[in-house]
Design a protein around this motif. Structure first.
Motif, mmCIF file in Angstrom:
data_model
loop_
_atom_site.group_PDB
_atom_site.id
_atom_site.type_symbol
_atom_site.label_atom_id
_atom_site.label_comp_id
_atom_site.label_asym_id
_atom_site.label_seq_id
_atom_site.Cartn_x
_atom_site.Cartn_y
_atom_site.Cartn_z
ATOM 1 N N ARG A 49 -11.703 -5.026 96.404
ATOM 2 C CA ARG A 49 -12.981 -5.239 96.187
ATOM 3 C C ARG A 49 -13.624 -3.728 95.676
ATOM 4 N N CYS A 50 -13.675 -2.224 96.476
ATOM 5 C CA CYS A 50 -13.977 -1.239 96.647
ATOM 6 C C CYS A 50 -13.962 -0.918 94.987
ATOM 7 N N LEU A 60 -20.975 2.790 96.430
ATOM 8 C CA LEU A 60 -19.841 3.218 96.662
ATOM 9 C C LEU A 60 -19.582 2.102 98.210
ATOM 10 N N PRO A 61 -18.889 1.765 98.407
ATOM 11 C CA PRO A 61 -18.297 1.019 99.824
ATOM 12 C C PRO A 61 -19.047 1.740 100.772
ATOM 13 N N GLU A 62 -19.847 1.297 102.198
ATOM 14 C CA GLU A 62 -20.512 1.695 103.116
ATOM 15 C C GLU A 62 -19.895 1.628 103.775
ATOM 16 N N GLU A 63 -18.333 0.334 103.660
ATOM 17 C CA GLU A 63 -17.634 -0.159 105.391
ATOM 18 C C GLU A 63 -16.592 0.657 105.858
ATOM 19 N N THR A 72 -12.856 6.682 96.181
ATOM 20 C CA THR A 72 -13.295 5.399 96.045
ATOM 21 C C THR A 72 -13.574 5.979 94.260
ATOM 22 N N ALA A 73 -15.334 7.184 94.538
ATOM 23 C CA ALA A 73 -15.426 7.681 93.061
ATOM 24 C C ALA A 73 -14.597 8.352 92.284
ATOM 25 N N ALA A 74 -13.758 8.682 93.003
ATOM 26 C CA ALA A 74 -12.594 9.820 92.652
ATOM 27 C C ALA A 74 -11.704 8.458 91.613
ATOM 28 N N LEU A 75 -11.371 7.564 92.401
ATOM 29 C CA LEU A 75 -10.414 6.397 92.128
ATOM 30 C C LEU A 75 -11.057 6.446 90.606
#
Length: 126
Positions: A49-50, A60-63, A72-75
């Motif tokens: 989901r992210c 970006l995922p806030e949770e 997440t951004a690096a992935l």
């Protein structure tokens, strides 16, 4: 083994297991040769989901607790840099896959230890 990765990420609070899964997927995407096909299997729906949210909506995922959004951004950046076919594949948890229990145990150690030192057994990929 050549694909073993050693790193540490400080995470606290709920969701830290999701950050550990994101970090593991990032390590796979970054370390695998960019011009060779890659399938990354994860039993984490949150990871999928992210990545989808970031890819589709550039958000970006806030949770997730810190450093989840950065991981997440690096992935997603590592996935974008790949030139060969790359898949992030959601698999059922505890699907009876060979050696899943080893991977699950390592993930739990990463979640529970302040600075885990995790190494896959040399014969893991046999």
């Amino acid at each position: 083994h050549a694909l073993n990765v050693s790193s540490s990420v400080r995470v606290s609070g709920d969701g830290r297991h999701n950050v550990a899964e994101l970090a593991a997927c990032y390590a796979a995407a970054w370390r695998h040769p960019r011009d060779e096909p890659l399938a990354i299997y994860t039993d984490s729906q949150a990871t999928v989901r992210c990545v989808e949210a970031y890819r589709d909506e550039q958000r970006l995922p806030e949770e997730l607790p810190a450093p989840g959004p950065a991981v997440t951004a690096a992935l997603c950046a590592a996935l974008e840099l790949r030139t060969a076919e790359t898949e992030l594949v959601k698999i059922p948890a505890h699907a009876g896959l060979e050696k899943h229990d080893v991977a699950d145990a390592l993930a739990k150690r990463a979640r529970d230890e302040a600075t885990p030192k995790l190494r896959l057994p040399d014969d893991f990929y046999d």
